[in-house]
Motif scaffolding. Structure first.
Motif, short mmCIF file in Angstrom:
data_model
loop_
_atom_site.label_atom_id
_atom_site.label_comp_id
_atom_site.label_asym_id
_atom_site.label_seq_id
_atom_site.Cartn_x
_atom_site.Cartn_y
_atom_site.Cartn_z
N ALA A 249 1.84 10.89 -5.21
CA ALA A 249 2.19 10.30 -3.92
C ALA A 249 2.82 8.92 -4.08
N ILE A 250 2.28 8.12 -5.01
CA ILE A 250 2.86 6.80 -5.26
C ILE A 250 4.28 6.95 -5.79
N ARG A 251 4.47 7.86 -6.73
CA ARG A 251 5.81 8.13 -7.24
C ARG A 251 6.77 8.47 -6.11
N SER A 252 6.32 9.35 -5.22
CA SER A 252 7.17 9.79 -4.11
C SER A 252 7.47 8.64 -3.16
N ALA A 253 6.44 7.88 -2.78
CA ALA A 253 6.62 6.80 -1.81
C ALA A 253 7.54 5.71 -2.35
N LEU A 254 7.55 5.51 -3.67
CA LEU A 254 8.42 4.51 -4.27
C LEU A 254 9.80 5.05 -4.58
N GLY A 255 10.00 6.34 -4.35
CA GLY A 255 11.34 6.92 -4.48
C GLY A 255 11.77 7.28 -5.88
N TYR A 256 10.81 7.54 -6.77
CA TYR A 256 11.16 7.89 -8.14
C TYR A 256 11.07 9.40 -8.34
N ASP A 257 11.99 9.93 -9.14
CA ASP A 257 11.94 11.35 -9.48
C ASP A 257 10.90 11.61 -10.58
N ARG A 258 10.94 10.77 -11.62
CA ARG A 258 10.00 10.92 -12.74
C ARG A 258 9.45 9.56 -13.13
N VAL A 259 8.30 9.57 -13.77
CA VAL A 259 7.68 8.32 -14.22
C VAL A 259 7.10 8.52 -15.61
N ASN A 260 6.76 7.40 -16.26
CA ASN A 260 6.01 7.39 -17.51
C ASN A 260 4.57 7.00 -17.21
N TYR B 23 0.84 -1.19 0.00
CA TYR B 23 0.00 0.00 0.00
C TYR B 23 0.88 1.24 0.00
N VAL B 24 0.37 2.29 -0.63
CA VAL B 24 0.89 3.63 -0.40
C VAL B 24 -0.15 4.36 0.43
N VAL B 25 0.26 4.82 1.59
CA VAL B 25 -0.64 5.54 2.50
C VAL B 25 -0.52 7.02 2.19
N ALA B 26 -1.68 7.68 1.99
CA ALA B 26 -1.70 9.08 1.58
C ALA B 26 -2.91 9.76 2.23
N PRO B 27 -2.94 11.10 2.24
CA PRO B 27 -4.09 11.79 2.82
C PRO B 27 -5.35 11.58 1.98
N GLU B 28 -6.49 11.48 2.65
CA GLU B 28 -7.75 11.46 1.91
C GLU B 28 -7.98 12.82 1.25
N GLN B 29 -7.71 13.90 1.98
CA GLN B 29 -7.78 15.25 1.45
C GLN B 29 -6.37 15.85 1.53
N TYR B 30 -5.78 16.16 0.40
CA TYR B 30 -4.41 16.69 0.42
C TYR B 30 -4.35 18.07 1.04
N GLY B 31 -5.47 18.77 1.10
CA GLY B 31 -5.52 20.04 1.81
C GLY B 31 -5.62 19.88 3.31
N ARG B 32 -5.79 18.63 3.78
CA ARG B 32 -5.88 18.34 5.22
C ARG B 32 -4.88 17.23 5.56
N PRO B 33 -3.60 17.54 5.59
CA PRO B 33 -2.59 16.50 5.86
C PRO B 33 -2.73 15.86 7.23
#
Length: 417
Positions: A233-244, A93-103
């Protein structure tokens, strides 16, 4: 959708629900911008799969800690030949905020599968698969479909990342509406007027909405803008700078939203069957349907063999629709996977919808003239063989579907339109 091939069927049904969209619910239009910046905080390491199974779907929880973050878990699907969990496939899982404006608010858990390439060397950036719908499940059965050969065909020598979007499939919370699935099968043998069908769908959709609200789910958080922030968020949690990105149907709209909101994270994008953000599917789907049927009939007329076998196909189709609306045919269906048996009353209106769904599947298109001809003599076999998989397809999160559609389509469309 496979879920993208049922997009039109959902739209034809959900168009009846315009008046049922929650006017106090989703507020995020497609022009909304997610301003929260998600930075890469997890090093790019290959996670270690654990023996724990993915838990049951639950409402959003307020788990604190680093967000977004990767939590390994056992793969919840059977792996294809040549795949081995922990060597070629990792899940979690990637855990992330339900509302990104409410971290500091509730979190969601996005179910993710990472398919490693047979060999590496093409580049460090993975390919993210963005499924259709909205609300189409990605991970259900994906392990058996994505053999190493197929993964290589899609992603080359790169990692392929497949995930269930927020509210969908194995992601938590689930916005599935089993009430609507039950209604589909309960309605199948019944002859309903369009008004009765619309009223039943509206009542059932609102019952699902009320149940999701009572579970504490913020339906306003389930939009394309939030979906795009999840991709980042998934990109960030997996440690990638850029994705396709590889988007299909609604996945192309999601890809376009990511391109707008998070351009720095993108290396390249593939858009398969684009749904641009300015398109309004509610007002355009009927003209698209008319164009698709016209192309089918014109193509048959122009092909000597088809024209010889099925002359005047368009007139015959129109007559068949009228005939079935006067005298429907009851057709028994059986799902070889689930064992479910359903008696399906084929009216002319249902035939139009069913054949339009088939137009989304290139392998079925050549069979449509023969299906029409067979039904003229009440031979239901060709229709039954072609439509069974589509009838029994339930891999859609209706709650997510309507949350997106109410925020991004119906909100900008009048019932008159």
């Amino acid at each position: 959708m496979g879920s993208y091939r049922l997009l039109v069927a959902l739209l034809l049904g959900s168009a009846l629900l315009l008046s049922g969209c929650d006017q106090d619910g989703p507020r995020a239009a497609v022009t909304a911008t997610v301003t929260a910046t998600v930075t890469a905080t997890t090093p790019r390491t290959t996670p270690t799969a654990t023996a724990s199974a993915i838990p049951a779907v639950t409402p959003a929880r307020a788990d604190r800690g680093q967000l977004p973050r990767w939590e390994p878990a056992a793969c919840p699907f059977k792996l294809a030949a040549g795949q081995e969990e922990g060597r070629t496939v990792f899940c979690g899982y990637v855990v992330a905020p339900e509302q990104y404006g409410r971290p500091d608010g509730p979190v969601i858990r996005l179910a993710v599968a990472r398919f490693l390439p047979a060999r590496r060397g093409a580049g460090p950036e993975p390919v993210f698969w963005l499924d259709g719908g909205p609300g189409g499940e990605s991970l259900n059965g994906v392990g058996e479909i994505l053999s190493p050969l197929v993964v290589t065909a899609i992603a080359g020598d790169r990692e392929l990342v497949v995930f269930d979007q927020r509210g969908v499939g194995l992601s938590q919370p689930s916005l599935a509406c089993p009430e609507l699935v039950d209604l589909k099968y309960a309605s199948a043998p019944r002859r309903l007027t369009r008004a009765e069908d619309a009223a039943n769908m509206l009542r059932t959709a609102l019952a699902c909405r009320d149940r999701l609200r009572a579970a504490g789910i913020d339906l306003a958080a389930y939009t394309s803008a939030s979906n795009a922030a999840d991709v980042n968020a998934i990109r960030s949690a997996l440690g990638y700078d850029r994705v396709n990105l590889f988007g299909v149907s609604y996945g192309t709209r999601l890809a376009l939203t990511v391109m707008r909101d998070f351009p720095a994270m993108i290396r390249a994008v593939v858009l398969d069957s684009p749904v641009p953000v300015q398109a309004n599917l509610y007002t355009e789907v009927y003209a698209s349907a008319d164009r698709s049927f016209s192309l089918l009939f014109q193509g048959c007329d122009a092909a000597a063999a088809c024209d010889a076998a099925y002359p005047d196909l368009e007139k015959r189709f129109t007559a068949l629709v009228q005939q079935l609306n006067r005298r429907p045919l009851m057709i028994p269906f059986a799902d070889s996977d689930s064992g479910r048996k359903v008696d399906y009353l084929l009216t002319g209106d249902r035939l139009v919808s069913a054949l339009f769904q088939m137009l989304y599947q290139s392998t079925l298109i050549p069979r449509i003239p023969g299906i029409i001809a067979a039904l003229e003599t009440e031979n239901t076999g060709p229709f039954r063989r072609a439509y069974g998989d589509l009838l029994f397809f339930d891999g859609i999160s209706h709650g997510m579907h309507y949350s997106v559609q109410c925020a991004e389509e119906a909100r900008f469309t009048s019932e008159a339109e």
